[in-house]
Design an enzyme around this catalytic site. Structure first.
Site, PDB file in Angstrom:
ATOM      1  N   ASP A  13       0.809  -1.229   0.000  1.00 22.66           N
ATOM      2  CA  ASP A  13       0.000   0.000   0.000  1.00 22.66           C
ATOM      3  C   ASP A  13       0.836   1.268   0.000  1.00 22.66           C
ATOM      4  O   ASP A  13       0.437   2.294   0.540  1.00 22.66           O
ATOM      5  CB  ASP A  13      -0.971   0.008   1.198  1.00 22.66           C
ATOM      6  CG  ASP A  13      -1.860  -1.223   1.209  1.00 22.66           C
ATOM      7  OD1 ASP A  13      -2.196  -1.700   0.110  1.00 22.66           O
ATOM      8  OD2 ASP A  13      -2.204  -1.700   2.303  1.00 22.66           O
ATOM      9  N   LYS A  16       1.902   2.078  -5.123  1.00 25.12           N
ATOM     10  CA  LYS A  16       2.480   1.518  -6.350  1.00 25.12           C
ATOM     11  C   LYS A  16       1.573   1.758  -7.553  1.00 25.12           C
ATOM     12  O   LYS A  16       2.032   2.092  -8.649  1.00 25.12           O
ATOM     13  CB  LYS A  16       2.717   0.004  -6.179  1.00 25.12           C
ATOM     14  CG  LYS A  16       3.653  -0.347  -5.031  1.00 25.12           C
ATOM     15  CD  LYS A  16       3.736  -1.850  -4.811  1.00 25.12           C
ATOM     16  CE  LYS A  16       2.471  -2.471  -4.290  1.00 25.12           C
ATOM     17  NZ  LYS A  16       2.081  -2.087  -2.920  1.00 25.12           N
ATOM     18  N   GLY A  40      -4.578  -4.379  -3.773  1.00 22.77           N
ATOM     19  CA  GLY A  40      -5.582  -3.363  -4.072  1.00 22.77           C
ATOM     20  C   GLY A  40      -4.816  -2.118  -4.456  1.00 22.77           C
ATOM     21  O   GLY A  40      -4.166  -1.503  -3.613  1.00 22.77           O
ATOM     22  N   HIS A  41      -4.804  -1.779  -5.727  1.00 24.16           N
ATOM     23  CA  HIS A  41      -4.017  -0.649  -6.228  1.00 24.16           C
ATOM     24  C   HIS A  41      -4.973   0.458  -6.664  1.00 24.16           C
ATOM     25  O   HIS A  41      -5.825   0.240  -7.522  1.00 24.16           O
ATOM     26  CB  HIS A  41      -3.117  -1.091  -7.387  1.00 24.16           C
ATOM     27  CG  HIS A  41      -2.082  -2.103  -6.964  1.00 24.16           C
ATOM     28  ND1 HIS A  41      -1.172  -2.657  -7.818  1.00 24.16           N
ATOM     29  CD2 HIS A  41      -1.816  -2.645  -5.740  1.00 24.16           C
ATOM     30  CE1 HIS A  41      -0.384  -3.490  -7.144  1.00 24.16           C
ATOM     31  NE2 HIS A  41      -0.774  -3.513  -5.888  1.00 24.16           N
ATOM     32  N   GLN A 225       1.995  -6.050  -3.185  1.00 23.05           N
ATOM     33  CA  GLN A 225       2.490  -6.184  -1.805  1.00 23.05           C
ATOM     34  C   GLN A 225       3.768  -5.355  -1.600  1.00 23.05           C
ATOM     35  O   GLN A 225       3.937  -4.352  -2.260  1.00 23.05           O
ATOM     36  CB  GLN A 225       2.715  -7.666  -1.436  1.00 23.05           C
ATOM     37  CG  GLN A 225       1.418  -8.464  -1.272  1.00 23.05           C
ATOM     38  CD  GLN A 225       0.808  -8.912  -2.576  1.00 23.05           C
ATOM     39  OE1 GLN A 225       1.459  -9.563  -3.372  1.00 23.05           O
ATOM     40  NE2 GLN A 225      -0.448  -8.589  -2.808  1.00 23.05           N
ATOM     41  N   LEU A 333       3.652  12.445   1.006  1.00 26.07           N
ATOM     42  CA  LEU A 333       4.344  13.461   1.794  1.00 26.07           C
ATOM     43  C   LEU A 333       3.342  14.464   2.375  1.00 26.07           C
ATOM     44  O   LEU A 333       3.517  14.959   3.488  1.00 26.07           O
ATOM     45  CB  LEU A 333       5.376  14.186   0.908  1.00 26.07           C
ATOM     46  CG  LEU A 333       6.290  15.165   1.633  1.00 26.07           C
ATOM     47  CD1 LEU A 333       7.210  14.427   2.616  1.00 26.07           C
ATOM     48  CD2 LEU A 333       7.120  15.982   0.659  1.00 26.07           C
TER      49      LEU A 333
HETATM   50  P1  GDP Z   1      -0.754   0.259  -3.568  1.00 23.27           P
HETATM   51  O1  GDP Z   1      -1.358  -1.017  -3.097  1.00 23.27           O
HETATM   52  O2  GDP Z   1       0.715   0.328  -3.305  1.00 23.27           O
HETATM   53  O3  GDP Z   1      -1.082   0.577  -5.005  1.00 23.27           O
HETATM   54  O4  GDP Z   1      -1.415   1.420  -2.681  1.00 23.27           O
HETATM   55  P2  GDP Z   1      -2.970   1.546  -2.261  1.00 23.27           P
HETATM   56  O5  GDP Z   1      -3.747   2.017  -3.438  1.00 23.27           O
HETATM   57  O6  GDP Z   1      -3.444   0.323  -1.567  1.00 23.27           O
HETATM   58  O7  GDP Z   1      -2.870   2.639  -1.134  1.00 23.27           O
HETATM   59  C1  GDP Z   1      -2.369   3.912  -1.381  1.00 23.27           C
HETATM   60  C2  GDP Z   1      -3.469   4.935  -1.036  1.00 23.27           C
HETATM   61  O8  GDP Z   1      -2.903   6.218  -0.953  1.00 23.27           O
HETATM   62  C3  GDP Z   1      -4.542   5.037  -2.101  1.00 23.27           C
HETATM   63  O9  GDP Z   1      -5.755   5.397  -1.490  1.00 23.27           O
HETATM   64  C4  GDP Z   1      -4.048   6.163  -2.995  1.00 23.27           C
HETATM   65  O10 GDP Z   1      -5.085   6.825  -3.686  1.00 23.27           O
HETATM   66  C5  GDP Z   1      -3.432   7.064  -1.967  1.00 23.27           C
HETATM   67  N1  GDP Z   1      -2.276   7.861  -2.413  1.00 23.27           N
HETATM   68  C6  GDP Z   1      -1.276   7.530  -3.268  1.00 23.27           C
HETATM   69  N2  GDP Z   1      -0.350   8.513  -3.308  1.00 23.27           N
HETATM   70  C7  GDP Z   1      -0.764   9.461  -2.447  1.00 23.27           C
HETATM   71  C8  GDP Z   1      -0.209  10.711  -2.020  1.00 23.27           C
HETATM   72  O11 GDP Z   1       0.866  11.132  -2.415  1.00 23.27           O
HETATM   73  N3  GDP Z   1      -0.923  11.408  -1.082  1.00 23.27           N
HETATM   74  C9  GDP Z   1      -2.114  10.963  -0.597  1.00 23.27           C
HETATM   75  N4  GDP Z   1      -2.735  11.715   0.310  1.00 23.27           N
HETATM   76  N5  GDP Z   1      -2.655   9.802  -0.979  1.00 23.27           N
HETATM   77  C10 GDP Z   1      -1.989   9.060  -1.878  1.00 23.27           C
HETATM   78  P1  IMO Z   2      -0.901  -4.254  -2.217  1.00 22.44           P
HETATM   79  O1  IMO Z   2      -0.459  -4.805  -3.543  1.00 22.44           O
HETATM   80  C1  IMO Z   2      -0.976  -4.660   2.132  1.00 22.44           C
HETATM   81  C2  IMO Z   2      -0.923  -8.763   3.720  1.00 22.44           C
HETATM   82  C3  IMO Z   2      -2.154  -9.219   4.464  1.00 22.44           C
HETATM   83  C4  IMO Z   2      -1.513 -10.187   5.458  1.00 22.44           C
HETATM   84  C5  IMO Z   2      -0.408 -10.846   4.639  1.00 22.44           C
HETATM   85  C6  IMO Z   2      -0.786 -12.187   4.031  1.00 22.44           C
HETATM   86  O2  IMO Z   2      -2.206  -3.537  -2.272  1.00 22.44           O
HETATM   87  O3  IMO Z   2       0.198  -3.468  -1.581  1.00 22.44           O
HETATM   88  P2  IMO Z   2      -2.331 -12.891   1.972  1.00 22.44           P
HETATM   89  O4  IMO Z   2      -3.792 -12.680   1.710  1.00 22.44           O
HETATM   90  O5  IMO Z   2      -1.447 -12.307   0.918  1.00 22.44           O
HETATM   91  O6  IMO Z   2      -1.995 -14.325   2.262  1.00 22.44           O
HETATM   92  O7  IMO Z   2      -2.028 -12.091   3.345  1.00 22.44           O
HETATM   93  O8  IMO Z   2      -0.116  -9.928   3.595  1.00 22.44           O
HETATM   94  N1  IMO Z   2      -1.168  -8.250   2.357  1.00 22.44           N
HETATM   95  C7  IMO Z   2      -1.136  -6.952   2.027  1.00 22.44           C
HETATM   96  N2  IMO Z   2      -0.978  -5.836   2.789  1.00 22.44           N
HETATM   97  N3  IMO Z   2      -1.095  -4.542   0.783  1.00 22.44           N
HETATM   98  C8  IMO Z   2      -1.219  -5.637  -0.003  1.00 22.44           C
HETATM   99  O9  IMO Z   2      -1.179  -5.577  -1.333  1.00 22.44           O
HETATM  100  C9  IMO Z   2      -1.284  -6.906   0.615  1.00 22.44           C
HETATM  101  N4  IMO Z   2      -1.432  -8.170   0.160  1.00 22.44           N
HETATM  102  C10 IMO Z   2      -1.334  -8.976   1.228  1.00 22.44           C
HETATM  103  O10 IMO Z   2      -2.802  -8.147   5.104  1.00 22.44           O
HETATM  104  O11 IMO Z   2      -0.898  -9.462   6.494  1.00 22.44           O
HETATM  105 MG    MG Z   3      -2.882  -1.674  -1.802  1.00 21.53          MG
END
Ligand code: GDP
Ligand code: IMO
Ligand code: MG
Length: 430
Positions: A13, A16, A40-41, A225, A333
């Site tokens: 999270d 990416k 979840g991206h 991840q 940031l």
């Molecule tokens: P990922 O799994 O690495 O793609 O990240 P996620 O989408 O799960 O979580 C990142 C969250 O932060 C999402 O809700 C994005 O919309 C949000 N996000 C990404 N970059 C920024 C940023 O620079 N500032 C803020 N406030 N939110 C951001």
């Molecule tokens: P993205 O791509 C954050 C965590 C789960 C748990 C561990 C194992 O959005 O960054 P699993 O279902 O993979 O066997 O769970 O890994 N986990 C993540 N945490 N972002 C993710 O993906 C994750 N995918 C798995 O919460 O701790």
């Molecule tokens: Mg995510």
């Protein structure tokens, strides 16, 4: 040729998806190489929010091709749902836009049932998985009894595979879990149908990637991840079941290491984690509350509140070693605005000993006491800032200290969730 791998440096999270969406403009193809719909991206484009679980984050660019590599575990129900939901929003995903490796393994209903049952049985020691069947599917892959995309699209092979696999799965479901077993027909028919829908998208992805790079085309590898969830290098056993680190891109997409010219590290300006496991810089106070509130730190897949804490450069240096990062994208940031004082963890004290490295879980990691440096915060909102020199001085000092401690330049600095809320200091593929 410039093929870049995008890797999460913390526990997932990091943002990416946003970074991949932004960089897609400069490449020809985008590949997911590991994980499944545990990811979840989030992309925010033109005021619209998209959360992708399986389809690569380049999909909003109509002229680019996205790939799901052999290393990904695919739940076909989820994939088709994602394709349908995108179509409802005007993003049509056909074979020009998405190809799925014929070697990718399938998440079947028993994988999810086993994942959930095992977590329940662990009680307070649960890992906190996403409950999507990821671990059990990779187990079957390694045990050489998995079903692959190529099997799904061939009716007779699918039936034969199910005949072979179901008796053992039903034994587990009935005798171990006390669950209802599956009949062959109730699985075969819907999966046969899904196979026929997906058939036009199934391809030899490795071969297409080679053809693309041979023509001078460029590929972006999208990690899911993060490094500390890596099955080998993460905080085992509180990890996922694949390799989100840069080496995973070669195995999971079917390319050689010489195809890769850069590894971009995505790092949040602080640290978060979902699920159980050690987290040395976790803040269970009003700082944690600030980060959850301002960063909207709730999981994009399960909606769980993310655990939040200070920036930890011990885990970032560890990640840099494992993946050989060439530069960083620092995200979120803007979320630090308003905190009067910022802390950066530079080392750990484990049982009285100062260490720059991370010990394994069970051998000191849970007893690590972070050693902090204090830095002044800033009050100005950052979301409108687009140039490095327009950042408040304290924000620039914070990033520069992070660069020095990790030993990498921050090429990109993200200041908001939207595509354009990014300070580009240097294009990472240059
Ligand atoms: P990922 O799994 O690495 O793609 O990240 P996620 O989408 O799960 O979580 C990142 C969250 O932060 C999402 O809700 C994005 O919309 C949000 N996000 C990404 N970059 C920024 C940023 O620079 N500032 C803020 N406030 N939110 C951001
Ligand atoms: P993205 O791509 C954050 C965590 C789960 C748990 C561990 C194992 O959005 O960054 P699993 O279902 O993979 O066997 O769970 O890994 N986990 C993540 N945490 N972002 C993710 O993906 C994750 N995918 C798995 O919460 O701790
Ligand atoms: Mg995510």
């Amino acid at each position: 040729m410039a093929c870049v791998v995008v890797v999460g440096t913390q526990w997932g999270d990091e943002g990416k998806g946003k970074v991949v969406d932004l960089l897609t403009e400069g490449v020809d193809g985008i590949v997911r190489f590991q994980g499944g719909n545990n990811a979840g991206h989030t992309l925010v484009v033109g005021g619209q929010k998209f959360i992708l679980h399986l389809i690569p984050s380049g999909v909003l660019h109509p002229e680019k091709t996205c790939f799901i590599g052999n290393g990904v575990v695919v739940d076909p129900t989820v994939l088709l749902g994602e394709i349908d939901r995108l179509a409802e929003r005007g993003v049509m995903v056909g074979p020009e836009r998405l190809r799925i490796s014929d070697r990718a393994h399938l998440i079947m209903p028993w994988h999810q049932a086993l994942d959930l049952a095992r977590e329940k049985a662990k009680g307070k020691d649960a890992i906190g998985t996403t409950g999507r069947g990821i671990g059990p599917c990779y187990e079957d892959k390694v045990a050489r009894r998995g079903i692959r995309m190529a099997d799904l699209v061939e009716e007779e092979i699918l039936r034969a595979k199910l005949e072979e696999i179901l008796p053992e799965k039903n034994f587990l479901l009935e005798k171990f879990l006390g669950d209802t077993p599956f009949t062959l027909e109730e699985i075969f028919e819907p999966y046969r149908e899904m196979g026929q829908r997906l058939k036009p998208l199934v391809a030899n992805v490795s071969l297409i990637l080679e053809e693309t790079t041979r023509r001078g085309g460029t590929i972006l590898f999208e990690g899911a991840q993060g490094t500390h969830l890596d099955i080998d290098h993460g905080t085992y056993p509180f990890v996922t079941s694949s390799n989100p680190t840069a080496g995973g891109a070669c195995m999971g997409a079917g390319v050689g290491p010489s195809a890769i010219s850069g590894v971009l590290a995505v790092a949040k300006a602080y640290t978060t984690r979902v699920g159980a496991g050690p987290f040395p810089t976790e803040c269970l106070d009003q700082v944690g509350e600030h980060l959850v509130r301002e960063g909207v730190e709730y999981g994009a897949t399960t909606g769980r509140r993310r655990r939040c804490g200070w920036l930890d450069t011990v885990i970032l240096r560890y990640s840099a070693r494992i993946s050989g990062f060439t530069s960083m994208a620092v995200t979120k940031l803007d979320v630090l605005t308003g905190l009067p004082n910022l802390r950066i963890c530079t080392a750990y004290r484990v049982r009285g000993q100062l260490t720059q490295d991370m010990p394994p879980v069970g051998y000191g990691l849970e007893d690590c006491e972070p050693v902090y440096e204090d830095w002044p915060g800033w009050q100005q909102p950052l979301r409108e800032v687009r140039r490095w020199e327009d950042l408040p001085e304290a924000a620039r000092r914070y990033i520069e200290r992070m660069e020095a401690l990790v030993g990498l330049p921050a090429d990109l600095v993200s200041v908001g969730p939207q595509r354009e809320q990014m300070i580009i200091r240097r294009a990472p593929w240059k």
